[in-house]
Design a protein around this motif. Structure first.
Motif, PDB file in Angstrom:
ATOM      1  N   ASP A 151      65.804  31.179   7.804  1.00 54.68           N
ATOM      2  CA  ASP A 151      66.438  32.399   8.320  1.00 54.68           C
ATOM      3  C   ASP A 151      65.619  33.641   7.968  1.00 54.68           C
ATOM      4  N   LYS A 152      65.105  33.673   6.750  1.00 48.02           N
ATOM      5  CA  LYS A 152      64.335  34.845   6.324  1.00 48.02           C
ATOM      6  C   LYS A 152      62.985  34.908   7.032  1.00 48.02           C
ATOM      7  N   ILE A 153      62.334  33.751   7.170  1.00 48.28           N
ATOM      8  CA  ILE A 153      61.040  33.718   7.851  1.00 48.28           C
ATOM      9  C   ILE A 153      61.203  34.078   9.323  1.00 48.28           C
ATOM     10  N   ARG A 154      62.329  33.657   9.926  1.00 46.78           N
ATOM     11  CA  ARG A 154      62.554  33.984  11.340  1.00 46.78           C
ATOM     12  C   ARG A 154      62.631  35.503  11.541  1.00 46.78           C
ATOM     13  N   ASP A 155      63.176  36.213  10.564  1.00 40.70           N
ATOM     14  CA  ASP A 155      63.226  37.672  10.679  1.00 40.70           C
ATOM     15  C   ASP A 155      61.816  38.243  10.842  1.00 40.70           C
ATOM     16  N   THR A 156      60.888  37.754  10.031  1.00 37.56           N
ATOM     17  CA  THR A 156      59.507  38.233  10.118  1.00 37.56           C
ATOM     18  C   THR A 156      58.841  37.744  11.394  1.00 37.56           C
ATOM     19  N   ALA A 157      59.104  36.481  11.763  1.00 38.25           N
ATOM     20  CA  ALA A 157      58.528  35.938  12.990  1.00 38.25           C
ATOM     21  C   ALA A 157      58.958  36.759  14.201  1.00 38.25           C
ATOM     22  N   THR A 158      60.219  37.186  14.201  1.00 32.59           N
ATOM     23  CA  THR A 158      60.743  37.994  15.303  1.00 32.59           C
ATOM     24  C   THR A 158      60.118  39.384  15.294  1.00 32.59           C
ATOM     25  N   SER A 159      60.028  39.966  14.122  1.00 35.55           N
ATOM     26  CA  SER A 159      59.509  41.334  13.999  1.00 35.55           C
ATOM     27  C   SER A 159      58.051  41.425  14.446  1.00 35.55           C
ATOM     28  N   HIS A 160      57.251  40.414  14.085  1.00 35.22           N
ATOM     29  CA  HIS A 160      55.819  40.449  14.385  1.00 35.22           C
ATOM     30  C   HIS A 160      55.446  39.597  15.589  1.00 35.22           C
ATOM     31  N   GLU A 161      56.450  38.975  16.209  1.00 34.38           N
ATOM     32  CA  GLU A 161      56.226  38.128  17.379  1.00 34.38           C
ATOM     33  C   GLU A 161      55.145  37.093  17.110  1.00 34.38           C
ATOM     34  N   ARG A 162      55.391  36.304  16.066  1.00 35.14           N
ATOM     35  CA  ARG A 162      54.446  35.263  15.664  1.00 35.14           C
ATOM     36  C   ARG A 162      55.147  33.912  15.560  1.00 35.14           C
ATOM     37  N   SER A 163      54.365  32.862  15.612  1.00 36.53           N
ATOM     38  CA  SER A 163      54.877  31.510  15.369  1.00 36.53           C
ATOM     39  C   SER A 163      54.579  31.128  13.932  1.00 36.53           C
ATOM     40  N   PHE A 164      55.573  30.543  13.270  1.00 38.61           N
ATOM     41  CA  PHE A 164      55.440  30.145  11.875  1.00 38.61           C
ATOM     42  C   PHE A 164      55.577  28.630  11.736  1.00 38.61           C
ATOM     43  N   ILE A 165      54.758  28.057  10.886  1.00 36.00           N
ATOM     44  CA  ILE A 165      54.882  26.644  10.513  1.00 36.00           C
ATOM     45  C   ILE A 165      55.425  26.609   9.094  1.00 36.00           C
ATOM     46  N   ILE A 166      56.552  25.932   8.899  1.00 37.42           N
ATOM     47  CA  ILE A 166      57.168  25.831   7.577  1.00 37.42           C
ATOM     48  C   ILE A 166      57.090  24.388   7.111  1.00 37.42           C
ATOM     49  N   GLU A 167      56.414  24.174   6.000  1.00 35.52           N
ATOM     50  CA  GLU A 167      56.271  22.825   5.436  1.00 35.52           C
ATOM     51  C   GLU A 167      57.369  22.576   4.404  1.00 35.52           C
ATOM     52  N   VAL A 168      58.089  21.469   4.575  1.00 39.51           N
ATOM     53  CA  VAL A 168      59.157  21.111   3.649  1.00 39.51           C
ATOM     54  C   VAL A 168      58.860  19.758   3.021  1.00 39.51           C
ATOM     55  N   MET A 169      59.587  19.433   1.967  1.00 39.02           N
ATOM     56  CA  MET A 169      59.377  18.159   1.284  1.00 39.02           C
ATOM     57  C   MET A 169      59.886  16.991   2.135  1.00 39.02           C
ATOM     58  N   GLY A 170      59.399  15.818   1.827  1.00 44.35           N
ATOM     59  CA  GLY A 170      59.756  14.615   2.578  1.00 44.35           C
ATOM     60  C   GLY A 170      58.520  13.780   2.818  1.00 44.35           C
ATOM     61  N   ARG A 171      58.095  13.040   1.793  1.00 42.36           N
ATOM     62  CA  ARG A 171      56.865  12.251   1.903  1.00 42.36           C
ATOM     63  C   ARG A 171      57.026  11.102   2.884  1.00 42.36           C
ATOM     64  N   ASP A 172      58.095  10.349   2.727  1.00 40.73           N
ATOM     65  CA  ASP A 172      58.334   9.195   3.592  1.00 40.73           C
ATOM     66  C   ASP A 172      59.598   9.329   4.425  1.00 40.73           C
ATOM     67  N   ALA A 173      60.411  10.330   4.144  1.00 43.75           N
ATOM     68  CA  ALA A 173      61.676  10.510   4.854  1.00 43.75           C
ATOM     69  C   ALA A 173      61.767  11.924   5.410  1.00 43.75           C
TER      70      ALA A 173
END
Length: 319
Positions: A151-173
């Protein structure tokens, strides 16, 4: 049994403390003694064991991490190390053991049970990847942490009109990526259970740009590739500029949600009930909102499966 032990092992997960509290107080309520084993299987081998009373687990239900601490232990993977651990347990008068953790922790509990020492596994891992249980302790808290970050990153993505890649945990799942992506309205989700289609991702992004979309959120589970690697691929394939956010260990911390506190309390208490019946080699879980126990070996005979219907739904909703 007159005395049992409890340890936490592997990666920490919010709600582990609530599970420890439940084990200690449930056992004491039924007239048993409880020993806390510090620093996981390494602490068990080293005899880092102390008796716990009701007050020792007071004011921990709301704390993330684990008061018993955790550590990796290569020695415990050997039969010699396992027999050292059993010797320590017997020396401290412990007759049964509750192990709170993930896949590796379960393997340790199963090994002890096969050597004749009753052990019970309680699923504590943010990855939600233990077969036999619908949910693991810590998953809900980590999920909400990721959603808040999206939600917080989307605020910045919207403001700057950029695409963001967010990496989350989950090695095998891919449960964290899948659930967080759907809940956070991500345009694309990459999980280990589904082959990555980078060309398809490029097409989806380009179609969005063509209809006037100025920003997007892409969620990638670490087991697929790193966010940096994906950013490089998109740049090379289609000259698409992205920004990268790697959430890292922030996903493991924080005060557990109400759901995780309740789940941990239920599963920890059930583990004590199983040991009171002189049973070992057992895992505790929750299925269809009911607390259950099943053979520990089942956790290794079946593979964890993601809910792919959710993956399909996320694609349908992110057009």
């Amino acid at each position: 049994m007159k005395k049992i032990g409890v340890l936490t092992s592997g990666g920490d997960a919010p709600g582990m403390n609530a599970a420890v509290r439940a084990v200690v107080r449930k056992a004491i309520f039924h007239g048993m003694e409880v020993a806390g084993i510090y620093h996981g299987y390494q602490g068990l081998i080293n005899g880092n064991i102390e008796n716990l009373d009701v007050g020792d687990v007071g004011d921990i239900i709301q704390r993330g991490g684990t008061m018993l601490h955790s550590a990796r232990c290569l020695e415990f993977k050997t039969e010699e190390g396992q027999r050292k651990a059993i010797s320590q347990l017997k020396e401290h008068g412990i007759e049964g053991l509750v192990v709170i953790g993930g896949d590796g922790s379960y393997r340790g509990a199963l090994a002890l049970s096969k050597l004749g020492f009753p052990s019970v596994g309680v699923p504590g891992t943010i990855d939600n990847d233990i077969p036999g249980t619908d949910y693991t302790i810590g998953f809900d808290t980590a999920l909400n942490t990721i959603i808040e970050s999206i939600d917080k990153i989307r605020d910045t993505a919207t403001s700057h009109e950029r695409s963001f890649i967010i990496e989350v945990m989950g090695r095998d799942a891919g449960d964290l990526a899948l659930w967080a992506g759907l809940a956070g309205g991500a345009e694309t989700i990459l999980i280990p259970e589904v082959p990555s289609d980078i060309d398809g991702l490029v097409r989806r992004l380009e179609q969005g740009y063509e209809r006037g979309k100025k920003h997007s959120i892409i969620i990638v589970a670490e087991g697929v590739m790193s966010a940096g690697e994906l950013a490089t691929l998109l740049k090379e394939k289609a000259d698409i500029e992205t920004r990268v956010s790697v959430l890292g260990h922030i996903q493991r911390g924080g005060s557990p949600t109400g759901r995780d506190r309740v789940l941990a309390s239920q599963l920890g208490a059930k583990a004590v009930e199983v040991l009171m019946e002189d049973r070992g080699g057992v895992a505790i879980g929750i299925r269809n909102h009911q607390v259950v126990d099943y053979e520990l070996s089942e956790a290794f005979n079946k593979a964890h499966k993601a809910e792919l219907s959710m993956y399909t739904l996320s694609q349908e909703l992110s057009i």
